[in-house]
Design a protein around this motif. Sequence first.
Motif, mmCIF file in Angstrom:
data_model
loop_
_atom_site.group_PDB
_atom_site.id
_atom_site.type_symbol
_atom_site.label_atom_id
_atom_site.label_comp_id
_atom_site.label_asym_id
_atom_site.label_seq_id
_atom_site.Cartn_x
_atom_site.Cartn_y
_atom_site.Cartn_z
ATOM 1 N N ASN A 101 -20.841 82.780 71.307
ATOM 2 C CA ASN A 101 -19.772 83.747 71.550
ATOM 3 C C ASN A 101 -18.526 83.014 72.033
ATOM 4 O OD1 ASN A 101 -21.258 86.691 71.778
ATOM 5 N ND2 ASN A 101 -22.598 85.033 72.477
ATOM 6 N N VAL A 102 -17.367 83.386 71.505
ATOM 7 C CA VAL A 102 -16.105 82.802 71.943
ATOM 8 C C VAL A 102 -15.173 83.925 72.369
ATOM 9 C CG1 VAL A 102 -14.102 81.431 71.304
ATOM 10 C CG2 VAL A 102 -16.357 80.809 70.410
ATOM 11 N N VAL A 150 -5.974 94.560 74.843
ATOM 12 C CA VAL A 150 -5.071 94.297 75.964
ATOM 13 C C VAL A 150 -5.888 94.339 77.244
ATOM 14 C CG1 VAL A 150 -3.048 95.073 77.246
ATOM 15 C CG2 VAL A 150 -3.098 95.293 74.748
ATOM 16 N N GLY A 151 -5.731 93.309 78.063
ATOM 17 C CA GLY A 151 -6.445 93.270 79.335
ATOM 18 C C GLY A 151 -6.998 91.891 79.614
ATOM 19 N N LEU A 152 -7.757 91.788 80.689
ATOM 20 C CA LEU A 152 -8.326 90.515 81.089
ATOM 21 C C LEU A 152 -9.411 90.069 80.119
ATOM 22 C CD1 LEU A 152 -8.659 91.159 84.927
ATOM 23 C CD2 LEU A 152 -6.805 89.986 83.714
ATOM 24 N N VAL A 153 -9.581 88.767 79.999
ATOM 25 C CA VAL A 153 -10.577 88.231 79.063
ATOM 26 C C VAL A 153 -11.986 88.624 79.475
ATOM 27 C CG1 VAL A 153 -10.864 86.000 80.241
ATOM 28 C CG2 VAL A 153 -11.180 86.150 77.747
ATOM 29 N N THR A 154 -12.204 88.891 80.752
ATOM 30 C CA THR A 154 -13.549 89.263 81.205
ATOM 31 C C THR A 154 -14.025 90.575 80.598
ATOM 32 O OG1 THR A 154 -12.498 90.182 83.180
ATOM 33 C CG2 THR A 154 -13.472 87.996 83.381
ATOM 34 N N GLN A 155 -13.096 91.428 80.167
ATOM 35 C CA GLN A 155 -13.521 92.703 79.586
ATOM 36 C C GLN A 155 -14.232 92.493 78.250
ATOM 37 O OE1 GLN A 155 -9.797 94.809 79.099
ATOM 38 N NE2 GLN A 155 -9.533 94.118 76.985
ATOM 39 N N LEU A 156 -14.004 91.340 77.621
ATOM 40 C CA LEU A 156 -14.653 91.054 76.347
ATOM 41 C C LEU A 156 -16.129 90.730 76.518
ATOM 42 C CD1 LEU A 156 -11.902 88.835 74.666
ATOM 43 C CD2 LEU A 156 -12.262 91.300 74.400
ATOM 44 N N LEU A 157 -16.546 90.423 77.733
ATOM 45 C CA LEU A 157 -17.962 90.121 77.963
ATOM 46 C C LEU A 157 -18.857 91.309 77.617
ATOM 47 C CD1 LEU A 157 -17.694 88.148 81.326
ATOM 48 C CD2 LEU A 157 -18.499 87.238 79.136
ATOM 49 N N ASP A 158 -18.319 92.527 77.713
ATOM 50 C CA ASP A 158 -19.125 93.703 77.375
ATOM 51 C C ASP A 158 -19.495 93.736 75.898
ATOM 52 O OD1 ASP A 158 -19.067 94.673 79.985
ATOM 53 O OD2 ASP A 158 -17.214 95.792 79.659
ATOM 54 N N ARG A 159 -18.720 93.059 75.052
ATOM 55 C CA ARG A 159 -18.981 93.070 73.614
ATOM 56 C C ARG A 159 -19.742 91.830 73.145
ATOM 57 N NH1 ARG A 159 -12.928 94.531 71.485
ATOM 58 N NH2 ARG A 159 -12.382 96.015 73.143
ATOM 59 N N ALA A 160 -19.765 90.800 73.965
ATOM 60 C CA ALA A 160 -20.448 89.568 73.576
ATOM 61 C C ALA A 160 -21.945 89.802 73.483
ATOM 62 C CB ALA A 160 -20.127 88.468 74.582
ATOM 63 N N ASP A 161 -22.596 89.006 72.640
ATOM 64 C CA ASP A 161 -24.022 89.173 72.354
ATOM 65 C C ASP A 161 -24.774 87.954 72.885
ATOM 66 O OD1 ASP A 161 -26.482 89.867 71.388
ATOM 67 O OD2 ASP A 161 -25.991 89.564 69.277
ATOM 68 N N PHE A 162 -25.295 88.075 74.104
ATOM 69 C CA PHE A 162 -26.045 86.964 74.690
ATOM 70 C C PHE A 162 -27.023 87.490 75.728
ATOM 71 C CE2 PHE A 162 -22.384 87.676 77.394
ATOM 72 C CZ PHE A 162 -22.830 87.455 78.692
ATOM 73 N N THR A 205 -19.158 82.417 64.554
ATOM 74 C CA THR A 205 -19.767 82.838 65.812
ATOM 75 C C THR A 205 -20.370 84.233 65.652
ATOM 76 O OG1 THR A 205 -17.720 83.835 66.614
ATOM 77 C CG2 THR A 205 -18.072 81.508 67.120
ATOM 78 N N VAL A 206 -21.264 84.585 66.563
ATOM 79 C CA VAL A 206 -21.802 85.938 66.541
ATOM 80 C C VAL A 206 -20.753 86.919 67.042
ATOM 81 C CG1 VAL A 206 -22.834 85.808 68.858
ATOM 82 C CG2 VAL A 206 -23.800 87.361 67.165
ATOM 83 N N TYR A 207 -19.830 86.419 67.886
ATOM 84 C CA TYR A 207 -18.737 87.261 68.356
ATOM 85 C C TYR A 207 -17.563 86.385 68.781
ATOM 86 C CZ TYR A 207 -15.881 90.293 71.295
ATOM 87 O OH TYR A 207 -14.825 90.980 71.844
#
Length: 268
Positions: A137-138, A177-189, A159-161
């Motif tokens: 994931n990136v 739009v927003g902090l990069v940490t919000q993308l963790l909810d979509r990452a697959d790990f 990548t998977v995401y």
Amino acid sequence: MTDVPVPHRVVARRPETADTVTLCLEPLAEPLTDFEPGQFAMVHCFGRGEIPVSVSSVQSTGGLAHTIRAVGAVSAGLCEAQAGDVLGLRGPYGAGWELERARGRDVVVVAGGIGLAPLRPLILRALAEPARYGRVNVLIGARTPGDLIGLKEAARWSTVYTGVTVDRPDDEWRGDVGLVTQLLDRADFEAADACAFVCGPEPMIRATARDLAHRGVLRERIRVSLERNMRCATGHCGHCQLGPVLLCQAGPVVGWDQAEPLLSVREL
């Protein structure tokens, strides 16, 4: 490793943003020892001085390259370099990402702004050996769309995401739009069995590492790249000291289990 700058010719110059360029280099003398992803070189601009710059490409992933932002006299001089110009390099220095820690595990890469550049060789190496790693994931964040680098290349990564977000969008931005940490909810790990690698501004590193740990990623499996004022890169001047750690030698990449207690001390 050498403490004397080795001349390198700029063979290609690629603008990344309004103040950031990538310089592809080739040695004019005996080549330096191969760099590992996450390590850095002291890059010398003749007549101005030298600064530490992490590699954005290593010899095994397309040749040596550095991505540099113009923030001072030396970095501005380096950014002005053109194809055919000669710079000095010494290194490699420091500890790298140690991707081997992630063998058999999911990989989470989180980059803030120009922090994607030191992570790029790690990503390419992980994607080149998919059988050795789990899901890759990136997650990429930046202050504005104009601060994003490497998006065309990132779009080709298998990548998977891969997620991208900015803090302050312009009128043409259609992404998150927003902090990069919000993308963790979509990452697959699988957090309990994942390794994470984080690079960017220090506040972003703190927030991301703490969020990853809260989700269940072990602190010793979270690797972060820290930035301090490196002058000599050999452990003699002490400018890069973070508590008991000399980042030019034990870093710039360290485990979050080591970094978190040090970064919690305001005086450091």
